[in-house]
Design a protein around this motif. Sequence first.
Motif: not given
Length: 311
Positions: A71, A246, A254
Amino acid sequence: MLGFSLVECMVACSSVLLMVLLLTEILEWTQLFAWMENDYRSPTFSFGYAAYQNGPHTWKDLYPESTGSNQSPINITTRLAVVVQPSEPLRWSNYNSGPLSMTIANDGHTVILRGFWTSTTWPQLQGGPLIDTYDFFNVMFHWGPSNEEGSEHTLDYVRFPMELQIIHVKRGIKSPTDAIALGTKDGIAITSFFLQINDTDNPYLDHIISNLWRITCPGSIVYIPPFPLEWIFAPFDRDYYTYSGSLSQPPCSEIVTWMVQQEPIAISSSQIEKFRKLCSVEGPLLLNCRPVQPLNDRDVYFYEESLSGNY
């Protein structure tokens, strides 16, 4: 037998050439009108930044991808970055070209800058960590309630008051929405700049900041005088950080290659204050940055000067 003089032939050829040029111009403007009609009509995602209702801590309920292991944003620890000398530099094409049309919009989450160029002058990004060619899509801004916060990424845990992100989509993909739907792992490339407070106004940001009052309400979009994107940031080809991550907004897919420039852009306190006067559907849009996410097992690379030396 029909005979034509040299003058008549030249007039005929000139007429045909003029007609071809006119049709080409009409085609370009037809594409522009189609862009105008479809601009900002991509599906919207429901989310916010408030700590008490729809903020980042709630995104996992509607967007399971936001709980993934890759992330963004992240904290960049400079001493742990893997130093790389790429075989070719990051190449920015047509960022010095003025667009035919340009808009800014308040989508309720951020300020979005978009432009329309001809097919031969559309800004593109290649090289560096990128395997393919990426087309410019838009510019987004992130800020906070004070000059001590606002950037999404942090550099050695230092947060800047603002971050400017330039979104590109892989050649052959029309928009970030399509990249999300396709799930292409390298579908989006985002180049990111920090903004730092300066004593004086940055005149290169005037075209945007002087028009912010016109998009105070969420859902607003206005046309502004077109300008080359290089006016607001300097393209870089070395000494930047890159990693796989992401989207920093839902659905947090992602599918992004991030490239973060360490040298900030100047902005004054009074200029950044104008961004805080914008509104979301919940009220004043004082903060629109996601907290940093765990790095997990990812490497962050620092791209030094290319061995090719082609600058």
